[in-house]
Design a protein around this motif. Sequence first.
Motif, PDB file in Angstrom:
ATOM      1  N   UNK A  56      42.129  40.545  -2.695  1.00 52.30           N
ATOM      2  CA  UNK A  56      43.036  39.866  -3.668  1.00 52.30           C
ATOM      3  C   UNK A  56      43.260  38.557  -3.307  1.00 52.30           C
ATOM      4  N   UNK A  57      43.207  38.195  -2.000  1.00 52.83           N
ATOM      5  CA  UNK A  57      43.647  37.131  -1.407  1.00 52.83           C
ATOM      6  C   UNK A  57      42.233  35.921  -1.320  1.00 52.83           C
ATOM      7  N   UNK A  58      41.125  36.671  -2.184  1.00 52.57           N
ATOM      8  CA  UNK A  58      39.995  35.757  -1.970  1.00 52.57           C
ATOM      9  C   UNK A  58      39.648  35.328  -0.531  1.00 52.57           C
ATOM     10  N   UNK A  59      39.545  36.073   0.470  1.00 51.03           N
ATOM     11  CA  UNK A  59      39.267  35.461   1.771  1.00 51.03           C
ATOM     12  C   UNK A  59      37.891  34.900   1.930  1.00 51.03           C
ATOM     13  N   UNK A  60      38.100  33.646   2.814  1.00 56.11           N
ATOM     14  CA  UNK A  60      37.033  32.945   3.081  1.00 56.11           C
ATOM     15  C   UNK A  60      36.208  33.470   4.179  1.00 56.11           C
ATOM     16  N   UNK A  61      34.865  33.329   4.019  1.00 55.72           N
ATOM     17  CA  UNK A  61      34.000  33.965   4.914  1.00 55.72           C
ATOM     18  C   UNK A  61      32.943  33.018   5.159  1.00 55.72           C
ATOM     19  N   UNK A  62      32.273  33.293   6.581  1.00 57.95           N
ATOM     20  CA  UNK A  62      31.143  32.898   6.876  1.00 57.95           C
ATOM     21  C   UNK A  62      29.984  33.937   7.229  1.00 57.95           C
ATOM     22  N   UNK A  63      28.917  33.962   6.388  1.00 56.43           N
ATOM     23  CA  UNK A  63      27.896  34.931   6.551  1.00 56.43           C
ATOM     24  C   UNK A  63      26.684  34.590   6.524  1.00 56.43           C
ATOM     25  N   UNK A  64      25.854  35.363   7.531  1.00 55.37           N
ATOM     26  CA  UNK A  64      24.600  35.042   7.854  1.00 55.37           C
ATOM     27  C   UNK A  64      23.748  36.077   7.421  1.00 55.37           C
ATOM     28  N   UNK A  65      22.793  35.648   6.404  1.00 51.32           N
ATOM     29  CA  UNK A  65      22.046  36.915   5.682  1.00 51.32           C
ATOM     30  C   UNK A  65      20.500  36.510   5.588  1.00 51.32           C
ATOM     31  N   UNK A  66      19.833  37.494   5.306  1.00 55.33           N
ATOM     32  CA  UNK A  66      18.373  37.372   5.229  1.00 55.33           C
ATOM     33  C   UNK A  66      17.832  37.327   3.835  1.00 55.33           C
ATOM     34  N   UNK A  81      28.989  29.657   3.926  1.00 55.66           N
ATOM     35  CA  UNK A  81      30.522  29.658   3.857  1.00 55.66           C
ATOM     36  C   UNK A  81      31.128  29.779   2.640  1.00 55.66           C
ATOM     37  N   UNK A  82      32.265  30.677   2.120  1.00 55.34           N
ATOM     38  CA  UNK A  82      32.479  30.914   0.824  1.00 55.34           C
ATOM     39  C   UNK A  82      33.692  31.765   0.608  1.00 55.34           C
ATOM     40  N   UNK A  83      34.154  32.038  -0.592  1.00 56.56           N
ATOM     41  CA  UNK A  83      35.186  32.655  -0.932  1.00 56.56           C
ATOM     42  C   UNK A  83      34.735  34.135  -1.671  1.00 56.56           C
ATOM     43  N   UNK A  84      35.132  35.271  -0.946  1.00 55.70           N
ATOM     44  CA  UNK A  84      34.772  36.510  -1.527  1.00 55.70           C
ATOM     45  C   UNK A  84      35.406  36.834  -2.878  1.00 55.70           C
ATOM     46  N   UNK A 114      40.446  36.826   8.881  1.00 54.96           N
ATOM     47  CA  UNK A 114      41.146  37.842   8.915  1.00 54.96           C
ATOM     48  C   UNK A 114      40.848  38.558  10.240  1.00 54.96           C
ATOM     49  N   UNK A 115      39.741  38.805  10.789  1.00 56.55           N
ATOM     50  CA  UNK A 115      39.287  39.145  12.031  1.00 56.55           C
ATOM     51  C   UNK A 115      40.029  38.854  13.219  1.00 56.55           C
TER      52      UNK A 115
END
Length: 124
Positions: A56-66, A81-84, A114-115
């Motif tokens: 609900x907080x639309x958390x920001x993340x940095x994700x590395x993916x294939x 990097x973006x918001x979920x 968050x982590x």
Amino acid sequence: MPNSERAAMFSPFAALSGYGDAITETARLTASKIELSEDEIQTLNETLLLIHTHIAETPEITVTYFVPDLKKDGGAYVTRTGYVKKIDEIEKTLVLTDRTVILFENILNISTALCSGMQEEQSI
């Protein structure tokens, strides 16, 4: 004979059309997908659960993916990097607000504030 026609006589001739494109495609490098250990998978699952509880907080993340290559074996790793926006447990995807859809099985790493907040709480 006009000069414009004479120039056409000496223009380059490609006997094998598409050969240059095929050579370029073969030379293009792709990466292999990295298989994660059980511990790494567990850490990713815990991070996804944490993000899901704060969706609900639309958390920001940095994700590395294939990202699999569409033309040959392998692919490339992308970091974004973006918001979920949503975690779809049925489709097993992570959706960002910019409409990027990432399969859980292609995620290599996720980092979020968050982590770091959870680690600080646990160390107190």
